[in-house]
Motif scaffolding. Structure first.
Motif, PDB file in Angstrom:
ATOM      1  N   ASP A  20       5.183  -3.640  -2.189  1.00 17.04           N
ATOM      2  CA  ASP A  20       5.373  -2.469  -1.733  1.00 17.04           C
ATOM      3  C   ASP A  20       4.438  -1.365  -2.423  1.00 17.04           C
ATOM      4  O   ASP A  20       3.559  -0.500  -1.698  1.00 17.04           O
ATOM      5  CB  ASP A  20       6.618  -1.889  -1.641  1.00 17.04           C
ATOM      6  CG  ASP A  20       6.914  -0.729  -0.779  1.00 17.04           C
ATOM      7  OD1 ASP A  20       6.232  -0.275   0.015  1.00 17.04           O
ATOM      8  OD2 ASP A  20       8.075   0.158  -1.334  1.00 17.04           O
ATOM      9  N   CYS A  21       4.143  -1.351  -3.736  1.00 20.43           N
ATOM     10  CA  CYS A  21       3.403  -0.480  -4.452  1.00 20.43           C
ATOM     11  C   CYS A  21       2.000  -0.890  -4.173  1.00 20.43           C
ATOM     12  O   CYS A  21       1.074   0.044  -3.978  1.00 20.43           O
ATOM     13  CB  CYS A  21       3.719  -0.673  -6.057  1.00 20.43           C
ATOM     14  SG  CYS A  21       2.915   0.520  -7.067  1.00 20.43           S
ATOM     15  N   ALA A  22       1.563  -1.911  -4.181  1.00 21.33           N
ATOM     16  CA  ALA A  22       0.262  -2.470  -3.820  1.00 21.33           C
ATOM     17  C   ALA A  22      -0.204  -1.945  -2.387  1.00 21.33           C
ATOM     18  O   ALA A  22      -1.475  -1.429  -2.248  1.00 21.33           O
ATOM     19  CB  ALA A  22      -0.130  -3.825  -4.418  1.00 21.33           C
ATOM     20  N   PRO A  34      -9.798   4.902  -9.302  1.00 22.61           N
ATOM     21  CA  PRO A  34      -8.346   5.169  -9.387  1.00 22.61           C
ATOM     22  C   PRO A  34      -7.330   4.312  -8.692  1.00 22.61           C
ATOM     23  O   PRO A  34      -6.307   4.040  -9.263  1.00 22.61           O
ATOM     24  CB  PRO A  34      -8.239   6.643  -8.669  1.00 22.61           C
ATOM     25  CG  PRO A  34      -9.482   7.308  -8.750  1.00 22.61           C
ATOM     26  CD  PRO A  34     -10.449   6.003  -8.791  1.00 22.61           C
ATOM     27  N   LYS A  35      -7.948   3.819  -7.796  1.00 19.68           N
ATOM     28  CA  LYS A  35      -7.154   2.675  -7.128  1.00 19.68           C
ATOM     29  C   LYS A  35      -6.746   1.657  -8.043  1.00 19.68           C
ATOM     30  O   LYS A  35      -5.657   0.788  -8.380  1.00 19.68           O
ATOM     31  CB  LYS A  35      -7.765   1.945  -5.760  1.00 19.68           C
ATOM     32  CG  LYS A  35      -7.280   2.620  -4.645  1.00 19.68           C
ATOM     33  CD  LYS A  35      -8.015   1.760  -3.336  1.00 19.68           C
ATOM     34  CE  LYS A  35      -7.967   2.578  -2.189  1.00 19.68           C
ATOM     35  NZ  LYS A  35      -8.463   2.012  -1.000  1.00 19.68           N
ATOM     36  N   ALA A  36      -7.715   1.187  -9.080  1.00 19.17           N
ATOM     37  CA  ALA A  36      -7.598   0.026  -9.773  1.00 19.17           C
ATOM     38  C   ALA A  36      -6.446   0.246 -11.024  1.00 19.17           C
ATOM     39  O   ALA A  36      -5.643  -0.345 -11.156  1.00 19.17           O
ATOM     40  CB  ALA A  36      -8.877  -0.431 -10.616  1.00 19.17           C
ATOM     41  N   ILE A  37      -6.714   1.657 -11.230  1.00 25.75           N
ATOM     42  CA  ILE A  37      -5.768   2.178 -12.171  1.00 25.75           C
ATOM     43  C   ILE A  37      -4.197   2.103 -11.424  1.00 25.75           C
ATOM     44  O   ILE A  37      -3.279   1.722 -12.355  1.00 25.75           O
ATOM     45  CB  ILE A  37      -6.044   3.455 -12.634  1.00 25.75           C
ATOM     46  CG1 ILE A  37      -7.283   3.450 -13.607  1.00 25.75           C
ATOM     47  CG2 ILE A  37      -4.905   4.223 -13.586  1.00 25.75           C
ATOM     48  CD1 ILE A  37      -7.906   4.660 -13.858  1.00 25.75           C
ATOM     49  N   GLU A  43       1.426  -3.402 -11.375  1.00 25.16           N
ATOM     50  CA  GLU A  43       1.680  -4.696 -12.161  1.00 25.16           C
ATOM     51  C   GLU A  43       2.634  -4.332 -13.302  1.00 25.16           C
ATOM     52  O   GLU A  43       3.393  -5.116 -13.571  1.00 25.16           O
ATOM     53  CB  GLU A  43       0.480  -5.190 -12.466  1.00 25.16           C
ATOM     54  CG  GLU A  43      -0.311  -5.747 -11.491  1.00 25.16           C
ATOM     55  CD  GLU A  43      -1.813  -6.221 -11.933  1.00 25.16           C
ATOM     56  OE1 GLU A  43      -2.170  -6.326 -13.171  1.00 25.16           O
ATOM     57  OE2 GLU A  43      -2.781  -6.680 -11.188  1.00 25.16           O
ATOM     58  N   SER A  44       2.506  -3.205 -13.951  1.00 25.70           N
ATOM     59  CA  SER A  44       3.121  -3.056 -15.155  1.00 25.70           C
ATOM     60  C   SER A  44       4.713  -2.586 -14.889  1.00 25.70           C
ATOM     61  O   SER A  44       5.590  -2.916 -15.514  1.00 25.70           O
ATOM     62  CB  SER A  44       2.513  -1.905 -16.280  1.00 25.70           C
ATOM     63  OG  SER A  44       2.332  -0.802 -15.455  1.00 25.70           O
ATOM     64  N   GLN A  45       4.747  -2.110 -13.683  1.00 32.06           N
ATOM     65  CA  GLN A  45       5.869  -1.587 -13.280  1.00 32.06           C
ATOM     66  C   GLN A  45       7.096  -2.545 -12.687  1.00 32.06           C
ATOM     67  O   GLN A  45       8.211  -2.727 -12.985  1.00 32.06           O
ATOM     68  CB  GLN A  45       5.955  -0.421 -12.044  1.00 32.06           C
ATOM     69  CG  GLN A  45       7.079   0.303 -11.773  1.00 32.06           C
ATOM     70  CD  GLN A  45       6.873   1.487 -10.671  1.00 32.06           C
ATOM     71  OE1 GLN A  45       5.508   1.634 -10.405  1.00 32.06           O
ATOM     72  NE2 GLN A  45       7.813   2.305 -10.364  1.00 32.06           N
ATOM     73  N   PHE A  46       6.277  -3.748 -12.143  1.00 34.86           N
ATOM     74  CA  PHE A  46       6.999  -4.835 -11.335  1.00 34.86           C
ATOM     75  C   PHE A  46       6.634  -6.174 -11.965  1.00 34.86           C
ATOM     76  O   PHE A  46       5.378  -6.623 -11.704  1.00 34.86           O
ATOM     77  CB  PHE A  46       6.733  -4.787  -9.990  1.00 34.86           C
ATOM     78  CG  PHE A  46       7.580  -3.582  -9.466  1.00 34.86           C
ATOM     79  CD1 PHE A  46       8.799  -3.311  -9.175  1.00 34.86           C
ATOM     80  CD2 PHE A  46       6.616  -2.604  -8.868  1.00 34.86           C
ATOM     81  CE1 PHE A  46       9.267  -2.041  -8.609  1.00 34.86           C
ATOM     82  CE2 PHE A  46       7.147  -1.445  -8.264  1.00 34.86           C
ATOM     83  CZ  PHE A  46       8.299  -1.229  -8.291  1.00 34.86           C
ATOM     84  N   ALA A  47       7.394  -6.923 -12.635  1.00 38.70           N
ATOM     85  CA  ALA A  47       6.992  -8.169 -13.211  1.00 38.70           C
ATOM     86  C   ALA A  47       7.077  -9.315 -12.183  1.00 38.70           C
ATOM     87  O   ALA A  47       6.330 -10.267 -12.129  1.00 38.70           O
ATOM     88  CB  ALA A  47       8.012  -8.523 -14.400  1.00 38.70           C
ATOM     89  N   GLY A  71      15.533  -9.982  -8.446  1.00 35.03           N
ATOM     90  CA  GLY A  71      14.976  -8.717  -8.122  1.00 35.03           C
ATOM     91  C   GLY A  71      13.580  -8.515  -8.478  1.00 35.03           C
ATOM     92  O   GLY A  71      12.962  -9.577  -8.916  1.00 35.03           O
ATOM     93  N   PRO A  72      12.937  -7.384  -8.077  1.00 35.22           N
ATOM     94  CA  PRO A  72      11.590  -7.395  -8.605  1.00 35.22           C
ATOM     95  C   PRO A  72      11.216  -7.674 -10.030  1.00 35.22           C
ATOM     96  O   PRO A  72      10.206  -7.830 -10.452  1.00 35.22           O
ATOM     97  CB  PRO A  72      11.101  -6.035  -8.197  1.00 35.22           C
ATOM     98  CG  PRO A  72      12.383  -5.253  -7.918  1.00 35.22           C
ATOM     99  CD  PRO A  72      13.339  -6.356  -7.578  1.00 35.22           C
ATOM    100  N   ASN A  73      12.269  -7.240 -10.972  1.00 37.52           N
ATOM    101  CA  ASN A  73      12.070  -7.415 -12.247  1.00 37.52           C
ATOM    102  C   ASN A  73      13.325  -8.303 -12.786  1.00 37.52           C
ATOM    103  O   ASN A  73      14.303  -8.177 -12.139  1.00 37.52           O
ATOM    104  CB  ASN A  73      11.886  -6.023 -13.159  1.00 37.52           C
ATOM    105  CG  ASN A  73      10.885  -5.124 -12.769  1.00 37.52           C
ATOM    106  OD1 ASN A  73       9.950  -5.702 -12.874  1.00 37.52           O
ATOM    107  ND2 ASN A  73      10.897  -3.925 -12.487  1.00 37.52           N
ATOM    108  N   PRO A  74      13.135  -8.996 -13.799  1.00 35.88           N
ATOM    109  CA  PRO A  74      14.196  -9.718 -14.278  1.00 35.88           C
ATOM    110  C   PRO A  74      15.298  -9.193 -14.915  1.00 35.88           C
ATOM    111  O   PRO A  74      15.155  -7.969 -15.568  1.00 35.88           O
ATOM    112  CB  PRO A  74      13.612 -10.868 -15.304  1.00 35.88           C
ATOM    113  CG  PRO A  74      12.227 -10.271 -15.619  1.00 35.88           C
ATOM    114  CD  PRO A  74      11.704  -9.240 -14.576  1.00 35.88           C
TER     115      PRO A  74
END
Length: 192
Positions: A20-22, A34-37, A43-47, A71-74
């Motif tokens: 969803d974020c991507a 800025p898109k790459a950032i 990536e850092s928000q969702f493992a 879920g999106p994170n363990p």
């Protein structure tokens, strides 16, 4: 009119997962850098990553395997289970390294003995063949060669000098019978 510029973000919810974020980042009007950032932030928000049939999967690059997560994170319990699996992975990896080193050492220790018996078995003549005895070659006697006086005059001089000193030493300190070319009186005088 200031309210026209303000975005009404109260209805926009935070992204639910990495995909969803991507997707939001790709749809945005950001430039490439800025898109790459922003993607890196996703990536850092969702493992975890969304699976096709539903649910999420967490890839652990240290173990080179994926784990199913809720879920999106363990969760804390899922992370604990992943860590326990990693400890077991390290233990089995360590054991396999030790076993491989032990097996290598054993094969190296057995290899010379195997080569020796293999050589004896391979070189053993058949029972009906009589061995042929060959004469042994006699070793050549080497004659001590003095220095070449033409190319090494100093070495030749040293050889003559050391030979002369040896003769003098033998004449002065010899305890054996007198040499035939030396007078008896000189030896009697020296031996006292």
């Amino acid at each position: 009119m200031a309210s026209g510029y303000a975005h009404a973000q109260w209805w926009t919810a935070a992204p639910a997962d990495y995909e969803d974020c991507a997707e939001r980042v790709e749809k945005s009007s950001l430039a490439n850098e800025p898109k790459a950032i922003a993607l890196s932030n996703c990536e850092s928000q969702f493992a975890g990553r969304r699976k096709r049939g539903g649910g999420y999967s967490y890839y652990d690059f240290m173990q080179n395997r994926s784990f199913d997560i809720a879920g999106p994170n363990p969760t804390a319990a899922e992370q604990k289970a992943i860590d326990e699996q990693y400890a077991a992975y390290l233990d089995s990896h360590r054991r396999s390294i030790i076993l491989a080193a032990f097996a290598k050492k054993q094969s190296e220790a057995q290899q010379p003995a195997n080569l020796d018996t293999d050589f004896r078995e391979a070189s053993a003549p058949p029972a009906d063949v009589k061995p042929v005895v060959l004469p042994r070659a006699r070793p050549k006697q080497r004659v001590a060669k003095g220095p070449d006086c033409a190319t090494e005059p100093l070495a030749c001089g040293w050889a003559k000098l050391s030979s002369g000193l040896k003769d003098i030493k033998d004449a002065l300190f010899s305890t054996g019978p007198p040499r035939p070319n030396a007078p008896d009186s000189d030896l009697a005088h020296v031996s006292r």
